[in-house]
Design an enzyme around this catalytic site. Structure first.
Site: not given
Length: 570
Positions: A294, A424, A430, A437
Site C-alpha cells: 500500500h 532538465s 538533474k 518513462e
C-alpha cells in the site's frame, strides 16, 4: 512538340477549375506562401517558383499535367492550402492534387494503366498500377506515418512467391511463374518498399494493399521478362493473384507478419530483459531491505527477492506470447472469397501453407476452418491480450524501479539508476529515470492498441471481418514497441542498476514494521502498542518496548533481526 495554350478563364481538358492568370493573383500566391509552413523536404524555392510563373506559363498543358499529378506536395497539402487561402476555397485544386501524399512521389512522367473503372495516369517511375493509384486518390488519411506496416509488405512478397510456386504445379506458365517468384522475392527483401504507398485506413479487407502487391509484382515480373510496365503481359489478377482473394491473402499475410515479428523480434528481446533481471536477482540476493505494501512500510525482504518478482513476470510474459503462436501459425490461404475455396484446386491450401513454412522456417499450416480464418481474428485478439499482459507487467516493473531510484537525496533512493543524459533544461545537474518513462509510455500505447484491436476483432460481420488492416497494424505496432522498449530498458537501465546499500540499511532499521517479529512473543495488541508509541514519540521500537515493559533489552535484540525475517522460520 508545340504546347497548346489554355485560357485561365476556361475549364481545362484535365478538369482543373480556373488557374490564376493575372500578375496580381501571382503576387497574392507569393504572399500566401510566406504564411504557409513548408517543411525542409519541400524546397521553398521550388514551391515559390511554381506559384510565380508568368500568366503565359500557367496556360501550358504540360505544366497543368504536372499540377494535375502534383507529387511534389507534402501530406499537409501546402500548395492546396495556399490556393484555398487565395480563393476562399473557390479554386479547387484539391481534386487534382489529392492523390499526392509526399515529396518522394514527385514525378513529371506518367503512363496509362487500366482497371475495370477505365484508364488512369500513374507515375512512370512507380511499379504500382491503376487500383493502387485509385486508393491513393480515395484514402488520403494520415499521411506517411499511417502507411501499411513493412512486415505486411514483406509478407506479401513471401505469400505471392509461394503462390506462384504452387500455381506452377497447377498449370501456371513456368516462365511467368518464375518471374513472379523473382519479383516477389524482391518485395520480401524490402527492395521495393517505395512502391507500396498505401495507408492502413482503406478497405477493411485490405483489398487495395493486396492489389498493390499484385500490381507491383506483375509489373516487375513483366520487366524481368523484357516487357513494359502497364502492358499486363503478367496480369496482376490472372497470374499474381491466381487462386487467391484479398479475403484470404490479407489474413494470411497478417499471420505471417505477426508470427515472424513475434519470433524474430519480440521473444529474443524479452529473453534478454529476463536474463538481465535474473542477473540482478542474483546480485542483490544478500541485501535485506524494507518491504512496502500500500506504499507503506511492511516487513523485510531481500532486494533480490523483490527483483525475482520482476524476473518471473517477464518469464511468464514470454510463455504467454509463445502460447498464442499455434493459432497464429494457421493460415487462411485457400479460403478465397468466403472460406469455401472457390477458384482453387484441391490441395492448394495445404501446399501453399507448406511452401510458406519452408520459406519462413516457421511451422505454418493451413487453417483448420477457413470460415473462422476469414470472418474472425481471434488469434490476433489473443496475441494482443498476451501483449497487453506483458505491457502490464512492464509498467509495474518500470514504475517500481523508478520509484525505488527516486531522489537522489529526498526520495527513496534505494537504487542508483544509470545516468544517461541531462534531465532538465533549467535545473542544473538533474538526471531523470528516462528509460522507465519511455517504457511506461510504450505500455500505455499498447493498452490503447489492444482496445482498438479488440473492437475490430468483435466486428467480424457474417463471412468477413473488415477491420483487418487496423487489427494487423495495431498488433505489429505493439510488438515493435514492446520489443524495442524492452531492449532499450535492458541496455540503458536494468543492466546498470546498482543498490544503494547505505540508504537501504538506514530505511530498514528505521521501519516500525519490524515490530511484526514480536507478535509470537508478546501478541498482536502489545506489538501494535509498541509501534504506535514509537511513532507518536519519535523513538525507536526498542525504546518503546522497554518503556511499555513488554520486553527486556536482550529479548528485543534476539527477536528483531531483519535477516531472520525474510522467510519461514525453522
Amino acid at each position: 512538340m508545340k504546347k497548346k495554350k489554355i485560357s485561365g478563364a476556361t475549364r481545362n481538358p484535365i478538369g482543373l477549375r480556373p488557374i490564376p492568370s493575372s500578375e496580381s493573383e501571382h503576387a497574392r500566391a507569393a504572399q500566401t506562401l510566406k504564411k504557409v509552413s513548408i517543411k525542409p523536404s519541400v524546397p521553398k524555392t521550388f514551391a515559390f517558383t511554381l506559384f510565380s510563373f508568368s500568366p503565359a506559363i500557367w496556360g501550358y498543358t504540360s505544366v497543368i499535367d504536372c499540377i494535375r499529378f502534383g507529387y511534389f506536395i507534402r501530406k499537409e497539402m501546402t500548395i492546396v492550402q495556399a490556393y484555398r487561402r487565395i480563393s476562399g476555397g473557390s479554386v479547387i485544386v484539391a481534386d487534382s492534387l489529392r492523390f499526392t501524399t509526399c515529396w518522394r512521389h514527385f514525378s513529371t512522367a506518367f503512363r496509362e494503366e487500366r482497371d475495370t473503372f477505365g484508364p488512369i495516369q500513374v507515375p512512370s517511375d512507380k511499379l504500382w498500377g491503376a487500383q493502387t493509384q485509385r486508393s491513393l486518390q480515395n484514402f488520403e488519411i494520415g499521411g506517411d506515418r499511417e502507411r501499411m506496416p513493412e512486415p505486411i509488405i514483406r509478407s506479401f512478397g513471401i505469400l505471392k512467391k509461394c503462390a506462384a510456386k504452387v500455381n506452377m504445379e497447377y498449370g501456371l506458365d513456368p516462365s511467368i511463374g518464375k518471374a513472379i517468384m523473382q519479383a516477389a522475392q524482391e518485395v520480401a527483401e524490402g527492395k521495393l518498399n517505395d512502391h507500396f504507398p498505401l495507408v492502413v485506413w482503406q478497405t477493411g479487407s485490405g483489398t487495395q494493399s493486396n492489389m498493390n502487391a499484385n500490381e507491383v509484382i506483375a509489373n516487375r515480373a513483366a520487366e524481368i521478362l523484357g516487357h513494359k510496365r502497364g502492358d499486363k503481359f503478367v496480369h496482376p489478377n490472372d497470374h499474381v493473384n491466381r487462386s487467391q482473394s484479398s479475403n484470404d491473402t490479407f489474413p494470411t499475410v497478417m499471420h505471417i507478419a505477426a508470427a515472424t515479428e513475434i519470433n524474430s523480434r519480440l521473444i529474443p528481446k524479452l529473453k534478454q530483459l529476463h536474463t538481465s533481471l535474473q542477473a540482478k536477482t542474483n546480485e542483490f540476493s544478500d541485501i535485506v531491505k524494507i518491504g512496502r505494501t500500500h506504499t507503506q512500510d511492511a516487513t523485510p525482504l531481500t532486494l533480490g527477492q523483490e527483483f525475482s518478482g520482476y524476473t518471473t513476470q517477464v518469464k511468464y510474459g514470454i510463455e504467454r506470447i509463445i502460447c498464442t503462436l499455434p493459432h497464429m501459425y494457421q493460415l487462411a490461404q485457400g479460403g478465397t472469397a468466403v472460406g469455401t475455396g472457390l477458384n482453387t484446386k484441391k490441395g492448394f491450401d495445404v501446399k501453399i501453407a507448406a511452401a510458406v513454412a519452408d520459406e519462413t522456417n516457421l511451422p505454418f499450416v493451413t487453417a483448420e476452418n477457413k470460415f473462422e480464418a476469414l470472418a474472425a481474428h481471434d488469434a490476433f485478439v489473443e496475441a494482443s491480450g498476451a501483449l497487453n499482459t506483458i505491457a502490464t507487467s512492464l509498467m509495474k516493473i518500470a514504475n517500481d524501479i523508478r520509484f525505488l531510484g527516486s531522489g537522489p537525496r529526498c526520495g527513496l533512493g534505494e537504487l542508483i539508476l544509470p545516468e544517461n543524459e541531462p534531465g532538465s533544461s533549467i535545473m542544473p545537474g538533474k538526471v531523470n529515470p528516462t528509460q522507465c518513462e519511455a517504457m511506461t509510455m510504450v505500455c500505455a500505447q499498447a493498452y490503447g492498441n489492444h482496445v482498438a484491436l479488440t473492437v475490430g476483432g468483435s466486428n467480424g460481420h457474417f463471412e468477413l471481418n473488415v477491420f483487418k488492416p487496423m487489427i494487423a497494424s495495431n498488433l505489429l505496432h505493439s510488438i515493435r514497441l514492446i520489443a524495442d522498449a524492452s531492449a532499450s530498458f535492458e541496455k540503458n537501465c536494468v543492466r546498470g542498476i546498482q543498490a544503494n546499500r547505505d540508504r537501504i540499511s538506514k530505511l530498514l532499521h528505521e521501519s516500525l514494521m519490524l515490530v511484526t517479529s514480536l507478535n509470537p512473543k508478546i501478541g498482536y495488541d502489545n506489538a501494535a502498542a509498541v509501534a504506535k508509541t514509537a511513532h507518536k514519540e519519535g523513538s525507536t521500537l526498542k525504546e518503546a518496548a522497554l518503556k511499555l515493559g513488554v520486553l527486556t533489552s536482550e529479548e528485543f535484540d534476539q527477536l528483531v533481526v531483519p535477516e531472520k525475517m525474510i522467510g519461514p522460520s525453522d
